[in-house]
Each structure stands twice: as structure tokens, then as C-alpha cells.
Enzyme design. Structure first.
Site, PDB file in Angstrom:
ATOM      1  N   THR B 144       0.834  -1.200   0.000  1.00  0.00           N
ATOM      2  CA  THR B 144       0.000   0.000   0.000  1.00  0.00           C
ATOM      3  C   THR B 144       0.871   1.254   0.000  1.00  0.00           C
ATOM      4  OG1 THR B 144      -1.420   1.367   1.423  1.00  0.00           O
ATOM      5  CG2 THR B 144      -0.231  -0.407   2.494  1.00  0.00           C
ATOM      6  N   SER B 179      -1.076   2.908  10.677  1.00  0.00           N
ATOM      7  CA  SER B 179      -1.999   2.046  11.436  1.00  0.00           C
ATOM      8  C   SER B 179      -1.336   0.677  11.583  1.00  0.00           C
ATOM      9  CB  SER B 179      -3.332   1.876  10.700  1.00  0.00           C
ATOM     10  OG  SER B 179      -3.175   1.004   9.581  1.00  0.00           O
ATOM     11  N   TYR B 181      -2.541  -1.985  10.564  1.00  0.00           N
ATOM     12  CA  TYR B 181      -2.681  -2.602   9.244  1.00  0.00           C
ATOM     13  C   TYR B 181      -1.532  -2.183   8.323  1.00  0.00           C
ATOM     14  CZ  TYR B 181      -3.709  -2.267   4.316  1.00  0.00           C
ATOM     15  OH  TYR B 181      -3.577  -2.283   2.966  1.00  0.00           O
ATOM     16  N   HIS B 182      -1.334  -0.871   8.196  1.00  0.00           N
ATOM     17  CA  HIS B 182      -0.269  -0.402   7.313  1.00  0.00           C
ATOM     18  C   HIS B 182       1.090  -0.949   7.765  1.00  0.00           C
ATOM     19  CE1 HIS B 182      -3.382   2.703   6.319  1.00  0.00           C
ATOM     20  NE2 HIS B 182      -2.917   2.487   5.105  1.00  0.00           N
ATOM     21  N   LYS B 185       1.860  -4.357   6.430  1.00  0.00           N
ATOM     22  CA  LYS B 185       2.338  -4.351   5.040  1.00  0.00           C
ATOM     23  C   LYS B 185       3.825  -3.991   4.977  1.00  0.00           C
ATOM     24  CE  LYS B 185      -1.595  -4.988   2.631  1.00  0.00           C
ATOM     25  NZ  LYS B 185      -1.827  -6.012   1.607  1.00  0.00           N
TER      26      LYS B 185
END
Lengths: 383, 383
Positions: B144, B179, B181-182, B185
Site C-alpha cells: 500500500t 496504522s 494494518y499499514h 504491510k
């Protein structure tokens, strides 16, 4: 200060817990003791006979009158972690509680997954526990110099100011770690940095070099307080491993040319660095990164030093340049900064002939415990 | 080419699987279907009524005569992953199979842990499966643009050349994700980079921007092939969410000033980018990073565009600058490079009034399915 030492049954953790207790802190150890289990599974033992944690702590109390608390459990179990922290009410948490061997993480998929899951999730749980219950508590986290890899530019302490296309910013130093273990530490660093940014946590990431030595004032007080000393191909690290090899007349296992240069420090400096970091906590919201080593050496240089010192003790020490089981540069630029801990007051114990002598004598004392089966490296990066 | 699409039941994955199947590839989908379960747990539904995977695939076969294989299971289960890959024998693996919502990862500790464990371990398993059984297989991994954060210098594609103290090196671009989530990644990217370096894997990391739109040629063929379209505060992303809000007369939920600038792309470009990446694989040992977006917009700009387009359709669209639930800069420099996919042949569908019109009309068609309960953001970064 109330200090919780997570991983306090391990090599650095044990020395640190005793040192802090001896220097006026109220200390508790939290440890799952799984490292002893991994030793058993790999069929290896530390050179030194380490006592079970309960006897270690009892002897410490008998000798010094100081109590060190004990919480046995896994920080991947959040309920346990939360309960222990609520019970102890730490003002600082020193986090050594991770799988710390690069070769261990490279054994196979299961060990890579175990390492990243154990380290990343345990650390994430700790961030949440601090955020939810102790927002002012200072996290002192053990990272590793291995997070940086071997870039062709100077290694700074955590951040680098970059000028690019006419603009400028200070950004996290780019990371090129060399094993799934080292990667887990990079993941931790990113997670901690984020937690400081969004929650205002205060954290110090100590990018530690390779630690050598075994005696600290405290662990030397009594045979029952003796620290672990690993010599096997999985958990043994460069200088310690070489001294034990020299003691039993095994050629020193240098991987490849030995041109790999790393930062090193004496375990007596490890414990002092932790004390310094605790004494001057990171600010609220600050992710402070300190490179924790005192000198740079190539692996070949260390082998030569051990060979020299061995000669004086009448040991004939050979050096064996093995095929390198790792994937790493053997000739490279390496210039890492380490001034921040000096600024905080660290007075290094530089590597001396007498330290190597003492390590060699220590190794000779326990050499009958060495299992020759586990000297050579068996784990290959390209397996 | 035999292409395995992991996460092929999701928004980008479904569109990609059909597109690749329609363009001459032999495609199989591997998906745990857990995203549907998360929807159920959060009590949200996609705006569009998506059919169960087996009916989707059956209709696709009936319409086109093309079979898409299906493996239902979790890549965190290595035995399942290995078995599926050995059965299908992929030449490329496109990996969309991760928890992909920043707010989801910020709900609480459990969701942060779930996200990092699911994403990091699943991806690690995939690296091992490729290494052990398909060393020549090309991994196309969805990353991302959010990995970069908002540095005050230009964002390059994966790497940056740094001059420092008179020396120079090209290093991984520093990451400042916003975050858990980030962060997952970012962890993945580091792990993949390492696997390329030590094992010689070939991988392309697509740092994708925010995807908008819902129709592709394939998903528009039949109601049973319809793609998901999320509008809720957890899974809904900026432009899609705004169009649905406009359709039901809800003020657009701009977080803070809306000065946050990001890279965006049409879902028709997502599927094409994957095709381009597959057609020209990364070289053996190469960790290739491509920034996958076509235009930069601030969130406020997008809201204004939707407001304008709504006016033409007779909708009265208000914009509501909510207190920002996230921790992020609302005014910042943002200039990200995206030339590599253009060089590979991407011809962008730039954001147009007609695309917004079509999205608005799509949203109006299904607006009775909207649950107003889930429009406002409930997850706070500082909770």
C-alpha cells in the site's frame, strides 16, 4: 524505580535484573522460561550450569536481602501480561523477552514463524498493556544493530536526515536485516515507533551489538547466580563462542573470510546501558533509538585476538574459515554511530587481553560440559 | 500463464481474477472467505449483494466457458497452502489475501494482533511455499502507498539513493505507516525483500493507492458477478464511501480538514496493473517495488468533486468535516512517483465526472441496502 525485566532469565536479562536490583531499583522478572525449553529441544546446554530460576532468586535474596519478584508466563498471553503488570505496577519495563537467535529463526519455516509471531505479537501486547494501564511507563526495548544490515553509508542512531530533490526530512533509518529474527526486531521497531506517535508512549529502542563476557559483579557473587554462556552454532555468538572453542582445542569457526564487521560490547556495559536508559527516560511520545555497542571489530580480528590470548595461556588455537552458512557481505563498509549512550554517561569496558584471558579461563573451567556435536553451524540461510 | 489469486473473493481480488481469466490466463482463486465473516461480525454488508463464491464462479463458467479453480482455506495453514499450490502449479501468485482495513486493525488489541498475525504469517508461509516448491514463480504482492506515510520529501518507488557524509547508497525507502494494518504491510515488504535476497525469489510489491469504482468489464457482465462495494466506516474508502453517502443524502464524512493527500486509482487500472506486473516478472532475486496509483487528490478535493457531480444529478450534497478519528497530518507535502507502471504500459483511467456519475447512479440503485448505523467512523486511533 520499579523495573519489570521481561526475559529476565536469559543471558542479558539475568545480568540486568541483578544489576538493577543491586543498584537500588525494585525489580521483578517476567519470563516464560521457554529459552530453557528450546535448549532442550535443540539438545544443547549452556557451558555454565545455570540453576532453575527459583533457586537463583532465593540465593540472591539470601545473599543480598533483596527480593526480586517473579512472574512466570508468556507475554503472548495478554491476560497473563496484564495481570502481572497490574500486580507489579512497573515504572519502567525492560523488554528482553524475545527469541534472539538468527540461526534459530532460519532453521525452517516453523522456526521463522515462531520467531516472528512470538516477538512481534508479544511486543504488540506489551505496547497495548502500557497504553491501557501505564501510559507514563518507559519502555526500554532491546533491538539489534543487525536491523541496519551493512549499508554503504554511515549508520546513524535510528534516524537519518535526507536531502532529496531540494527538500529535506529526518526519517527512520532504512533497514536491511539479515535473518527472520533480525526482521522481527525491525517489525517491532516500526510498531513501537507508531505507538509512540499515536498514543504518546515513551520508548527507548536499544540497538544492541554482539554481547561478550559472562561475569558481572552480581552474577559472580555465587555459583548459583552464574549466567548462561552459549557456545553452540545456534545461540553462541562470535567472541564467546571462540573462547570456548579455544578452550577445548577446536578450531575457531570463522564464517567465510571473517571480514564481517559488527558492533560489540561487554555484558558489563549492557547492564549499565539499561540503567542509563532508565535513569533518563524517553519523553512522552518519543521513540528514542540508541546504538548500544562500544567498539567495532571484524570477526577475523576477534579470532586473531583469541588466538593471541590463547597462546599466552599455552593453548594452540587454529582458525578455520568455514563456508559461510549465512547470506551476508564478507567485505563491506561499516561505520556506525554510538555517541548517545556515551552522552548519557556510559564509560565503556573496552575489549582487553585480560577480558579474553578471563573468558578463556572461565571456558577452561567448564570445558568438560562442552558437547562437540554442537560446535559447527548446521543452519544454512539458503537451505 | 497459470495465476493463483489469493484473496480472490475480495474487492480487488475478484475483479482481478475475472479480468485475468478473461485475458487468457488460467486462474484459480484461493480464499478463506473470512472477509465475509468479518462483515458479519461487524454487522455490516457491502452495498451490493454479492453472491456466494460458488455461484459467482458457476455463473462465470456458464457465461464464458472458462473455469476458475477454487481453493477454500487459510494461508496461515501451511499444509493447506502447500497442498493447494502443488495441485494448481502456479507460475504467478497474486497475493491480495490480507486483512486490508486500517480502522479494523485499530478497533482494539485483538484486531491489531489478528491483522499483523494474519498478514505477516500468511505472507511468510507463502514465501516458504514458493521457495520450497516453485522457486521460479513470480510473487505479485499487494502493498500500500500508506507504507510510506507522509514524508516531507518526494516518495520514490521502493528505494531511495541517499548521499550521506560523502558516501552514497540506494536503500529501502524509509517507512512511516499510519496504522497497525499499514505496519503489517511494511513488515511484509521487509520479509519479502529478504526472501528475494537470500533465496533468489522474484517478487513485485505493488504499493497500491486508494481504489475507487466498482464496475469492470467482467464484473458488469451479470448481476451474479457483481463486485463488493463497501461504504461503512471500517471498510469503506474515501471516494466510494462519499458516493454512497451522497446517494442516501448523508453528509460526506471528511476527517478533519480533508487536506490529507493520497494516491488514487480506478479499479479498472488495478486489474490492468496486475496483468502488466505478471507479463513482465521481476528478475530472479529482484524485489521490485511499483507505486500503483494514477493521480493524487486530497480528501477535501474528492468531496467537492462528489458534491459537484451530485448537483448535476439533483442531489443536495453536504460536506461534514468530522473530528479526525485517525492520527495523521491534515496538511502536508505529498509527491509520490508512479512512472514504473506507466513504463510497463499502463494507460490510466483518470478520475472523470462520468466515473463519479456512474458510481453515484450505482449507489442510488442499491441505496435501500444502506444501513445508516455504519456510516460514521467509530474506530478512534487514540481510543
Amino acid at each position: 524505580m520499579k523495573v519489570l525485566v521481561i526475559g529476565g532469565d536469559g543471558y542479558c536479562g539475568w545480568a540486568t535484573a541483578l544489576y538493577l536490583a543491586n543498584h537500588g531499583h525494585e525489580v521483578a522478572i517476567l519470563d516464560s522460561l521457554v529459552r530453557r525449553h528450546w535448549d532442550a529441544q535443540l539438545c544443547v546446554e549452556t557451558l555454565t550450569p545455570i540453576a532453575p530460576i527459583q533457586y537463583r532468586l532465593r540465593r540472591w535474596r539470601d545473599l543480598t536481602g533483596k527480593d526480586i519478584g517473579l512472574y512466570v508466563g508468556d507475554i503472548c498471553n495478554y491476560e497473563f501480561l496484564e495481570r502481572s503488570m497490574l500486580d507489579f505496577q512497573p515504572q519502567s519495563v525492560v523488554h528482553f523477552g524475545e527469541q534472539r537467535s538468527a540461526p534459530f529463526s532460519m532453521i525452517d519455516r516453523e522456526h521463522a514463524v515462531l520467531t516472528q509471531q512470538n516477538n512481534v505479537i508479544g511486543n504488540l501486547n506489551l505496547l497495548y498493556a502500557i497504553h491501557e494501564h501505564f501510559p507514563d511507563c518507559h519502555l526500554v526495548k532491546l533491538g539489534t544493530m543487525g536491523e541496519y544490515g551493512t549499508p554503504n553509508i554511515d549508520i546513524e542512531e535510528g534516524y537519518i536526515t535526507i536531502e532529496h530533490n531540494g527538500r529535506k526530512d529526518t526519517l527512520p533509518y532504512p533497514k536491511q536485516p539479515g535473518s527472520y529474527y533480525h526482521l522481527s526486531k525491525v517489525h517491532d521497531s516500526h510498531n513501537i515507533h507508531f505507538a509512540c506517535r499515536i498514543w504518546g508512549l515513551r520508548a527507548t529502542d536499544l540497538n544492541q551489538g554482539v554481547v561478550y563476557g559472562v561475569l558481572t559483579e552480581e552474577t559472580g557473587m555465587d555459583e548459583l547466580l552464574i549466567n548462561r554462556l552459549d557456545y553452540d552454532g545456534v545461540f553462541g555468538t562470535a567472541l564467546n563462542r571462540f573462547c570456548i572453542q579455544a578452550a577445548i582445542g577446536h578450531p575457531l569457526t570463522v564464517y567465510g573470510t571473517g571480514g564481517q564487521t559488527r558492533g560489540f560490547l561487554d555484558i558489563r556495559d549492557t547492564v549499565r546501558c539499561i540503567e542509563l536508559a532508565i535513569a533518563e527516560p524517553a519523553k512522552q511520545g518519543e521513540f528514542r533509538v540508541l546504538n548500544q555497542f562500544t567498539e567495532q571489530f571484524s570477526v577475523a580480528e576477534l579470532a586473531l585476538k583469541v588466538q593471541e590470548a590463547g597462546k599466552d595461556l599455552g593453548l594452540k588455537v587454529e582458525i578455520n574459515n568455514l563456508e559461510n552458512p549465512r547470506v551476508e557481505l564478507e567485505e563491506h563498509y561499516f561505520n556506525a554511530k554510538n555517541t548517545k549512550l556515551l552522552d548519557l554517561g556510559l564509560q565503556p569496558h573496552y575489549l582487553s587481553d585480560s577480558l579474553i584471558d578471563s573468558l578463556l579461563n572461565f571456558a577452561i573451567k567448564y570445558k568438560d560440559r562442552v558437547d562437540q556435536e554442537h560446535i559447527l553451524p548446521k543452519v544454512k540461510w539458503r537451505a
